[in-house]
Design a protein around this motif. Structure first.
Motif, PDB file in Angstrom:
ATOM      1  N   ARG A 255       9.127  -4.556  -9.663  1.00  0.00           N
ATOM      2  CA  ARG A 255       7.768  -4.940 -10.043  1.00  0.00           C
ATOM      3  C   ARG A 255       6.765  -4.245  -9.130  1.00  0.00           C
ATOM      4  O   ARG A 255       6.817  -4.382  -7.915  1.00  0.00           O
ATOM      5  N   ASP A 256       5.850  -3.508  -9.713  1.00  0.00           N
ATOM      6  CA  ASP A 256       4.879  -2.748  -8.938  1.00  0.00           C
ATOM      7  C   ASP A 256       3.783  -3.656  -8.374  1.00  0.00           C
ATOM      8  O   ASP A 256       3.246  -4.512  -9.079  1.00  0.00           O
ATOM      9  N   ILE A 257       3.463  -3.442  -7.104  1.00  0.00           N
ATOM     10  CA  ILE A 257       2.383  -4.177  -6.446  1.00  0.00           C
ATOM     11  C   ILE A 257       1.251  -3.187  -6.144  1.00  0.00           C
ATOM     12  O   ILE A 257       1.476  -2.185  -5.489  1.00  0.00           O
ATOM     13  N   PRO A 258       0.060  -3.407  -6.676  1.00  0.00           N
ATOM     14  CA  PRO A 258      -0.460  -4.578  -7.398  1.00  0.00           C
ATOM     15  C   PRO A 258      -0.563  -4.382  -8.913  1.00  0.00           C
ATOM     16  O   PRO A 258      -1.133  -5.238  -9.585  1.00  0.00           O
ATOM     17  N   ASN A 259      -0.061  -3.265  -9.427  1.00  0.00           N
ATOM     18  CA  ASN A 259      -0.307  -2.958 -10.841  1.00  0.00           C
ATOM     19  C   ASN A 259       0.352  -3.953 -11.793  1.00  0.00           C
ATOM     20  O   ASN A 259      -0.134  -4.158 -12.910  1.00  0.00           O
ATOM     21  N   GLN A 260       1.464  -4.556 -11.359  1.00  0.00           N
ATOM     22  CA  GLN A 260       2.103  -5.572 -12.181  1.00  0.00           C
ATOM     23  C   GLN A 260       1.945  -6.979 -11.594  1.00  0.00           C
ATOM     24  O   GLN A 260       1.746  -7.933 -12.335  1.00  0.00           O
ATOM     25  N   VAL A 261       2.034  -7.070 -10.268  1.00  0.00           N
ATOM     26  CA  VAL A 261       1.885  -8.368  -9.596  1.00  0.00           C
ATOM     27  C   VAL A 261       1.041  -8.178  -8.338  1.00  0.00           C
ATOM     28  O   VAL A 261       1.306  -7.285  -7.536  1.00  0.00           O
ATOM     29  N   SER A 262       0.028  -9.020  -8.193  1.00  0.00           N
ATOM     30  CA  SER A 262      -0.780  -9.032  -6.971  1.00  0.00           C
ATOM     31  C   SER A 262      -0.239 -10.077  -6.013  1.00  0.00           C
ATOM     32  O   SER A 262       0.245 -11.132  -6.434  1.00  0.00           O
ATOM     33  N   VAL A 263      -0.347  -9.796  -4.707  1.00  0.00           N
ATOM     34  CA  VAL A 263       0.129 -10.721  -3.676  1.00  0.00           C
ATOM     35  C   VAL A 263      -0.961 -10.886  -2.627  1.00  0.00           C
ATOM     36  O   VAL A 263      -1.541  -9.903  -2.149  1.00  0.00           O
ATOM     37  N   VAL A 264      -1.229 -12.153  -2.270  1.00  0.00           N
ATOM     38  CA  VAL A 264      -2.188 -12.474  -1.216  1.00  0.00           C
ATOM     39  C   VAL A 264      -1.508 -13.400  -0.213  1.00  0.00           C
ATOM     40  O   VAL A 264      -0.782 -14.322  -0.605  1.00  0.00           O
ATOM     41  N   PHE A 275       2.135  -3.575   5.877  1.00  0.00           N
ATOM     42  CA  PHE A 275       2.991  -3.877   4.726  1.00  0.00           C
ATOM     43  C   PHE A 275       2.803  -2.776   3.686  1.00  0.00           C
ATOM     44  O   PHE A 275       1.813  -2.036   3.706  1.00  0.00           O
ATOM     45  N   TRP A 276       3.752  -2.677   2.738  1.00  0.00           N
ATOM     46  CA  TRP A 276       3.599  -1.689   1.672  1.00  0.00           C
ATOM     47  C   TRP A 276       3.611  -2.386   0.316  1.00  0.00           C
ATOM     48  O   TRP A 276       4.632  -2.890  -0.087  1.00  0.00           O
ATOM     49  N   PRO A 277       2.440  -2.404  -0.359  1.00  0.00           N
ATOM     50  CA  PRO A 277       1.145  -1.910   0.128  1.00  0.00           C
ATOM     51  C   PRO A 277       0.539  -2.873   1.167  1.00  0.00           C
ATOM     52  O   PRO A 277       0.981  -4.012   1.281  1.00  0.00           O
ATOM     53  N   PRO A 278      -0.492  -2.406   1.909  1.00  0.00           N
ATOM     54  CA  PRO A 278      -1.158  -3.283   2.880  1.00  0.00           C
ATOM     55  C   PRO A 278      -1.608  -4.584   2.221  1.00  0.00           C
ATOM     56  O   PRO A 278      -2.108  -4.593   1.101  1.00  0.00           O
ATOM     57  N   LEU A 279      -1.430  -5.692   2.948  1.00  0.00           N
ATOM     58  CA  LEU A 279      -1.560  -7.016   2.365  1.00  0.00           C
ATOM     59  C   LEU A 279      -2.999  -7.540   2.377  1.00  0.00           C
ATOM     60  O   LEU A 279      -3.657  -7.577   3.424  1.00  0.00           O
ATOM     61  N   THR A 280      -3.458  -7.980   1.210  1.00  0.00           N
ATOM     62  CA  THR A 280      -4.677  -8.780   1.136  1.00  0.00           C
ATOM     63  C   THR A 280      -4.343 -10.170   1.673  1.00  0.00           C
ATOM     64  O   THR A 280      -3.327 -10.765   1.293  1.00  0.00           O
ATOM     65  N   THR A 281      -5.178 -10.691   2.559  1.00  0.00           N
ATOM     66  CA  THR A 281      -4.827 -11.946   3.217  1.00  0.00           C
ATOM     67  C   THR A 281      -6.075 -12.683   3.694  1.00  0.00           C
ATOM     68  O   THR A 281      -7.178 -12.134   3.674  1.00  0.00           O
ATOM     69  N   VAL A 282      -5.873 -13.924   4.101  1.00  0.00           N
ATOM     70  CA  VAL A 282      -6.948 -14.749   4.648  1.00  0.00           C
ATOM     71  C   VAL A 282      -6.834 -14.726   6.162  1.00  0.00           C
ATOM     72  O   VAL A 282      -5.804 -15.099   6.718  1.00  0.00           O
ATOM     73  N   ARG A 283      -7.888 -14.306   6.814  1.00  0.00           N
ATOM     74  CA  ARG A 283      -7.877 -14.197   8.276  1.00  0.00           C
ATOM     75  C   ARG A 283      -8.303 -15.514   8.912  1.00  0.00           C
ATOM     76  O   ARG A 283      -9.355 -16.061   8.605  1.00  0.00           O
ATOM     77  N   GLN A 284      -7.455 -16.021   9.809  1.00  0.00           N
ATOM     78  CA  GLN A 284      -7.805 -17.188  10.615  1.00  0.00           C
ATOM     79  C   GLN A 284      -8.285 -16.723  11.985  1.00  0.00           C
ATOM     80  O   GLN A 284      -7.696 -15.809  12.576  1.00  0.00           O
ATOM     81  N   SER A 323      -3.630  -6.440  -3.862  1.00  0.00           N
ATOM     82  CA  SER A 323      -4.196  -7.218  -4.962  1.00  0.00           C
ATOM     83  C   SER A 323      -5.047  -6.318  -5.849  1.00  0.00           C
ATOM     84  O   SER A 323      -5.746  -5.427  -5.363  1.00  0.00           O
ATOM     85  N   GLY A 324      -4.952  -6.573  -7.143  1.00  0.00           N
ATOM     86  CA  GLY A 324      -5.722  -5.796  -8.115  1.00  0.00           C
ATOM     87  C   GLY A 324      -5.729  -6.506  -9.459  1.00  0.00           C
ATOM     88  O   GLY A 324      -5.167  -7.600  -9.604  1.00  0.00           O
ATOM     89  N   PRO A 325      -6.361  -5.929 -10.463  1.00  0.00           N
ATOM     90  CA  PRO A 325      -6.414  -6.560 -11.780  1.00  0.00           C
ATOM     91  C   PRO A 325      -5.018  -6.717 -12.383  1.00  0.00           C
ATOM     92  O   PRO A 325      -4.091  -5.973 -12.051  1.00  0.00           O
ATOM     93  N   PRO A 326      -4.850  -7.678 -13.295  1.00  0.00           N
ATOM     94  CA  PRO A 326      -3.552  -7.852 -13.951  1.00  0.00           C
ATOM     95  C   PRO A 326      -3.288  -6.694 -14.904  1.00  0.00           C
ATOM     96  O   PRO A 326      -4.227  -5.992 -15.312  1.00  0.00           O
ATOM     97  N   PRO A 327      -2.024  -6.478 -15.270  1.00  0.00           N
ATOM     98  CA  PRO A 327      -1.724  -5.399 -16.216  1.00  0.00           C
ATOM     99  C   PRO A 327      -2.359  -5.686 -17.583  1.00  0.00           C
ATOM    100  O   PRO A 327      -2.496  -6.848 -17.995  1.00  0.00           O
ATOM    101  N   ALA A 328      -2.777  -4.642 -18.257  1.00  0.00           N
ATOM    102  CA  ALA A 328      -3.381  -4.798 -19.584  1.00  0.00           C
ATOM    103  C   ALA A 328      -2.347  -5.333 -20.553  1.00  0.00           C
ATOM    104  O   ALA A 328      -1.168  -4.931 -20.522  1.00  0.00           O
TER     105      ALA A 328
END
Length: 329
Positions: A255-264, A275-284, A323-328
């Motif tokens: 599963r391609d990240i983020p073209n098929q699945v986004s991860v946060v 990380f590959w790809p670099p991770l979108t995350t919440v900074r504390q 993270s990116g838009p969901p697949p069409a």
């Protein structure tokens, strides 16, 4: 002190003023006294000063584990702030997360002559039972609900989870799956509650919650099933390590990240950008949590009647390439 006074050619009272950091000594005399202290090997007696002034300049820290990123960074910030205020830190690990164990640690620290105590108490035990500790020492609690009477400092867990979930919804995802932390964790519970509320406010029925234990292995394990589902296009993990495990599962199943699945993720650990790809995350802001906790404790040490309040430190969403838009469709 008499030896220092004779060596420096000043009175014992002047030596006392310099030793106690008082400002009513001119610079030249202060330097002469300090030089004489070094020459005769004088060191102020901390125990005697504590008896005289009623301060030990030591704080205690009670915590359950040093294995989590947040606890380590928070402890580091506390130690840094304590050193800046001329305080030392006595650490009291409590491997058993029960009120009896915390009370026992509190009692032992009290016997070791500390001026106040910070409790880093992640377990959700305090959501159900207020802390019951003997009176007499100022207390600040980090990362938990402590009931009335205690100052609390924490990351705004709800804000961070909302930022992550709204980010994925804003990209066009119709559903966001959540890998939560352990059920015993206060912060994990609040992140999950906020994720659920954010989806419901958007008119979306939350999917079943899955739990990990903060480790990469648990994130990988619980994500293997999610990664195999075509309807899963967005995953929000309650910490970066579980996000990394989820990304590994997605890679393994093609599963391609983020073209098929986004991860946060959540935390913004130093490695997240690698990380590959670099991770979108919440900074504390763990440093700010530790700084404010020490500030609140010193305020109580100076004034036992200082107000006990809850302080929430805001989070920040860090958007990277995972993270990116969901697949069409």
């Amino acid at each position: 002190m008499a030896d220092v006074a004779r060596h420096a050619g000043v009175s014992s009272q002047t030596v006392s003023r310099v030793a106690n950091g008082l400002t009513n000594v001119d610079d030249a005399t202060r330097e002469r006294v300090l030089s004489s202290m070094r020459a005769v090997g004088y060191r102020p007696n901390g125990a005697a000063r504590a008896l005289k002034y009623g301060r030990f300049h030591t704080i205690g820290v009670i915590m359950f584990t040093l294995e989590t990123l947040g606890n380590v960074r928070t402890l580091d910030a506390i130690a840094t702030e304590a050193a800046a205020a001329d305080y030392t830190v006595t650490l009291m690990p409590v491997p058993d997360p029960t009120m009896g164990a915390v009370s026992g640690a509190y009692r032992r620290l009290s016997e070791q002559a500390v001026d106040g105590i910070i409790i880093i108490f992640e377990a959700s035990l305090l959501d159900r039972v207020e802390i019951t500790l003997p009176p007499g020492l100022p207390v600040v609690v980090i990362d938990s609900n402590a009931g009335s009477g205690f100052a609390v400092v924490d990351t705004d867990q709800a804000l961070g989870a909302r930022q992550a979930t709204e980010h994925l919804l804003g990209l066009g995802h119709r559903q966001v799956w959540h890998i939560a932390g352990p059920t015993s964790s206060f912060s994990a519970g609040h992140r999950a509650e906020s994720w659920r509320a954010t989806l419901e406010q958007a008119g979306i029925t939350p999917p079943p919650l899955v739990h990990g234990d903060w480790t990469t292995e648990s994130g990988h394990r619980v994500a293997l099933e999610l990664a195999g589902r075509d309807d899963v296009t967005a995953i929000f993990a309650a910490n970066d390590q579980m996000a990394l495990g989820a990304m590994k599962a997605l890679h393994e199943l093609g599963r391609d990240i983020p073209n098929q699945v986004s991860v946060v993720g959540f935390d913004d650990m130093d490695e997240s950008r690698a990380f590959w790809p670099p991770l979108t995350t919440v900074r504390q802001n763990f440093r700010e949590v530790g700084r404010i906790a020490m500030e609140r404790l010193l305020a109580q040490i100076d004034d036992p009647d200082a107000p006990s309040e809850t302080t929430l430190i805001p989070t920040e969403l860090v958007v990277r390439e995972s993270s990116g838009p969901p697949p069409a469709r």
